[in-house]
Design a protein around this motif. Sequence first.
Motif, mmCIF file in Angstrom:
data_model
loop_
_atom_site.group_PDB
_atom_site.id
_atom_site.type_symbol
_atom_site.label_atom_id
_atom_site.label_comp_id
_atom_site.label_asym_id
_atom_site.label_seq_id
_atom_site.Cartn_x
_atom_site.Cartn_y
_atom_site.Cartn_z
ATOM 1 N N MET A 419 1.013 -1.035 -0.342
ATOM 2 C CA MET A 419 0.048 0.104 -0.245
ATOM 3 C C MET A 419 1.286 1.259 0.067
ATOM 4 O O MET A 419 2.159 1.333 0.695
ATOM 5 N N THR A 420 0.103 2.265 -0.461
ATOM 6 C CA THR A 420 0.849 3.256 -0.577
ATOM 7 C C THR A 420 0.877 3.993 0.780
ATOM 8 O O THR A 420 0.461 3.631 1.556
ATOM 9 N N ASP A 421 1.570 5.383 0.471
ATOM 10 C CA ASP A 421 1.524 5.689 1.978
ATOM 11 C C ASP A 421 0.257 6.260 1.758
ATOM 12 O O ASP A 421 -0.554 6.452 3.543
ATOM 13 N N THR A 422 -0.772 7.373 1.013
ATOM 14 C CA THR A 422 -1.940 7.872 1.528
ATOM 15 C C THR A 422 -2.473 6.291 1.820
ATOM 16 O O THR A 422 -3.660 6.970 2.898
ATOM 17 N N GLN A 423 -2.386 5.589 1.196
ATOM 18 C CA GLN A 423 -3.890 4.830 0.949
ATOM 19 C C GLN A 423 -3.664 3.999 3.154
ATOM 20 O O GLN A 423 -4.611 3.576 3.612
ATOM 21 N N ILE A 424 -2.063 3.978 3.433
ATOM 22 C CA ILE A 424 -2.310 3.450 4.994
ATOM 23 C C ILE A 424 -2.620 4.122 5.764
ATOM 24 O O ILE A 424 -3.326 3.567 6.554
ATOM 25 N N LEU A 425 -2.039 5.634 5.877
ATOM 26 C CA LEU A 425 -3.329 6.409 6.654
ATOM 27 C C LEU A 425 -4.809 6.227 6.267
ATOM 28 O O LEU A 425 -4.864 6.548 7.109
ATOM 29 N N ARG A 426 -5.513 6.248 5.374
ATOM 30 C CA ARG A 426 -6.838 6.157 5.146
ATOM 31 C C ARG A 426 -7.426 4.536 5.364
ATOM 32 O O ARG A 426 -8.412 4.080 5.403
ATOM 33 N N ALA A 427 -6.562 3.306 5.562
ATOM 34 C CA ALA A 427 -6.456 2.013 5.333
ATOM 35 C C ALA A 427 -8.270 1.780 6.531
ATOM 36 O O ALA A 427 -8.675 0.749 6.267
ATOM 37 N N LYS A 428 -7.709 2.214 7.729
ATOM 38 C CA LYS A 428 -8.237 1.986 8.911
ATOM 39 C C LYS A 428 -10.063 2.868 8.586
ATOM 40 O O LYS A 428 -10.906 2.755 10.047
ATOM 41 N N GLU A 429 -10.205 3.720 7.795
ATOM 42 C CA GLU A 429 -11.795 4.410 7.856
ATOM 43 C C GLU A 429 -12.590 3.894 7.180
ATOM 44 O O GLU A 429 -12.300 2.158 6.741
ATOM 45 N N ARG A 430 -14.066 3.227 7.436
ATOM 46 C CA ARG A 430 -14.924 3.001 7.543
ATOM 47 C C ARG A 430 -14.982 3.076 5.952
ATOM 48 O O ARG A 430 -15.269 3.786 5.531
ATOM 49 N N PHE A 431 -15.397 2.129 5.604
ATOM 50 C CA PHE A 431 -15.797 1.396 4.062
ATOM 51 C C PHE A 431 -14.672 2.071 2.975
ATOM 52 O O PHE A 431 -15.265 2.360 1.696
ATOM 53 N N TYR A 432 -13.722 2.158 3.292
ATOM 54 C CA TYR A 432 -12.293 2.246 2.637
ATOM 55 C C TYR A 432 -11.672 1.131 1.649
ATOM 56 O O TYR A 432 -11.513 -0.016 3.250
ATOM 57 N N LEU A 444 -14.773 -2.623 5.767
ATOM 58 C CA LEU A 444 -14.997 -2.868 7.445
ATOM 59 C C LEU A 444 -14.101 -3.760 8.343
ATOM 60 O O LEU A 444 -14.100 -3.501 8.755
ATOM 61 N N GLY A 445 -13.449 -4.555 6.679
ATOM 62 C CA GLY A 445 -12.463 -5.680 8.516
ATOM 63 C C GLY A 445 -11.021 -4.255 9.299
ATOM 64 O O GLY A 445 -11.511 -4.869 10.450
ATOM 65 N N LEU A 446 -10.482 -3.728 8.994
ATOM 66 C CA LEU A 446 -9.747 -3.249 9.224
ATOM 67 C C LEU A 446 -10.369 -2.581 10.239
ATOM 68 O O LEU A 446 -9.966 -1.837 11.812
ATOM 69 N N SER A 447 -10.940 -1.763 9.931
ATOM 70 C CA SER A 447 -11.819 -0.892 11.223
ATOM 71 C C SER A 447 -12.469 -2.142 12.507
ATOM 72 O O SER A 447 -12.007 -0.780 13.758
ATOM 73 N N ILE A 448 -12.824 -2.522 11.887
ATOM 74 C CA ILE A 448 -13.508 -3.344 13.121
ATOM 75 C C ILE A 448 -12.021 -3.901 13.739
ATOM 76 O O ILE A 448 -12.341 -3.923 15.582
ATOM 77 N N CYS A 449 -10.813 -4.331 13.284
ATOM 78 C CA CYS A 449 -9.998 -5.464 13.689
ATOM 79 C C CYS A 449 -9.364 -3.442 15.044
ATOM 80 O O CYS A 449 -8.953 -3.583 16.021
ATOM 81 N N GLN A 450 -9.347 -2.550 13.933
ATOM 82 C CA GLN A 450 -8.737 -0.885 14.694
ATOM 83 C C GLN A 450 -9.760 -1.051 16.432
ATOM 84 O O GLN A 450 -9.304 -0.461 17.296
ATOM 85 N N HIS A 451 -11.103 -1.616 16.250
ATOM 86 C CA HIS A 451 -12.135 -0.840 17.553
ATOM 87 C C HIS A 451 -11.687 -1.870 18.784
ATOM 88 O O HIS A 451 -11.337 -1.516 19.386
ATOM 89 N N ILE A 452 -11.628 -2.782 18.275
ATOM 90 C CA ILE A 452 -11.363 -4.265 19.080
ATOM 91 C C ILE A 452 -10.331 -3.728 19.360
ATOM 92 O O ILE A 452 -9.916 -4.360 21.576
ATOM 93 N N VAL A 453 -8.456 -3.649 18.647
ATOM 94 C CA VAL A 453 -7.751 -3.310 20.187
ATOM 95 C C VAL A 453 -7.239 -1.978 20.828
ATOM 96 O O VAL A 453 -6.774 -2.589 21.593
#
Length: 486
Positions: A419-432, A444-453
């Motif tokens: 992933m690019t730096d821009t994509q990494i910055l937005r990766a944990k956004e919902r529906f991105y 939604l996967g990374l967003s869910i993981c972020q919330h649980i962690v």
Amino acid sequence: MFKMLRQKLRSMYSLRKLMSVLITIAMIITVVITNALSREDAKEQIEELFDAQMLQTAKVLELFYVNQFTQTKVEQLALQPIKLHVHATDVETFAEQSTALNLMYEHKLSFQLLNSMGDLLVYSDSSGDKPLTSFTQGYELRNIDDVSWHVFSYFSQAHKVWIVTAQSEDVRKELLEKMMSNAWTVPLIVTPIVLLILLLITYSLFKPLKALEASLLSRTPQDLSSLHIDLPSELVPVQDAINDYLSRISQAMQRERRFSADAAHELKTPLAIVKLHHDGLQEVLNEVPESLAPQLHDAHIHLNAIDQGVERMSHMVEQLLLLSRVDALNALNLAPTRVGELIETSINQLITIITDYEWQINIADDLTVNVDPFYMALVCKNLIENACKYSPKESIICIDAAEVNGQIVLRFSDNGKGMTDTQILRAKERFYRVDENANQGAGLGLSICQHIVSLHCGTIHLHSNLPNGLTVVVSLPIAPKTIGRA
């Protein structure tokens, strides 16, 4: 250029600094104006004092000297005037010491007695043998041999004698400068002390703001509860406005969560119906004679497209329901859990896809972390599934875990496109979703993981591998405190 300057000034803007600077400027202006006015007042007072002194000296000379003159005496003195010798002295300032025979400023004071013709009768040699007066009664400022003298002239009608007293301009200037230097000394000493006290006061006054800032910075993104800090009356409206803002955000997020949950629940039934009819139609087409199979080729293509769409929608619905469940999570059931067991559980749930990849797993058997096993296994499963989804088949996927500085650090590394730096910055956004993978997942996967962690007081970071691949790093405290939503 001006825009950059404005931005720089805006970044330096501080109420505390601004107040200190403004008060300092006000103090300086006050001191300057006060000293300017004091200087003018002191100058007037010095002028009046010394002018009165010269007048008094002239009257004393008339009383004790001129009244002893006779016409004959005046004529004799005109031919041979009496000269009062003033001793030379090094005493120039008030700071120096003087004695009864070596008086301060004596050589800067002078007097003259002249007849009506302007001939000197008696005089002090401090001013020379030239007449100081212009033979006009009153006060005047005269320049004699490049020296300015304040002169008072008085004509005694009874004896026809001019009585002149004089004082060098240096005397008045030096006295004025000495007085004003003292006027500057006190502010120069007092101002730093006042500024120090001011800084201490402003620091104390701005403590509530620091407390407000600390309270907001220490909050988790999920904590939208109201603030309750003891603040001065001027800051209470600010706290009320923040609380109102937090309340509106909380209500908006709750509405969003309800909508997502309701939409997901409502979509489950239509998707199940579509899936059921798809399977039924597929069975009907499978029973068609082989002779008609070429004519039904397009029908199979459409059925496959429907099947993929239903699968994708079903996955999105599952993710939305899971997201709604995680968002509504109030507390975790923490328990000591082996990290290797979490990874094993997650891989076993993905048995249909893991055989296409090579695995390198490096986790100590006794490595344990205090987590909620169900939700942390969900995180691991999601990250492993992503690694498989975005990596070419037969590539290596690495999973390792270790204790680092009192935390358990898990790393999931793949050999995909990264992933690019821009994509990494937005990766944990919902529906991105990354553009090239927009047809996969619901974002939604990374967003869910972020919330649980984050509920486990941990963090997730993404790092691009060179030249290919991505590493997801999950850091968890070994034994977090019991966690619940505020």
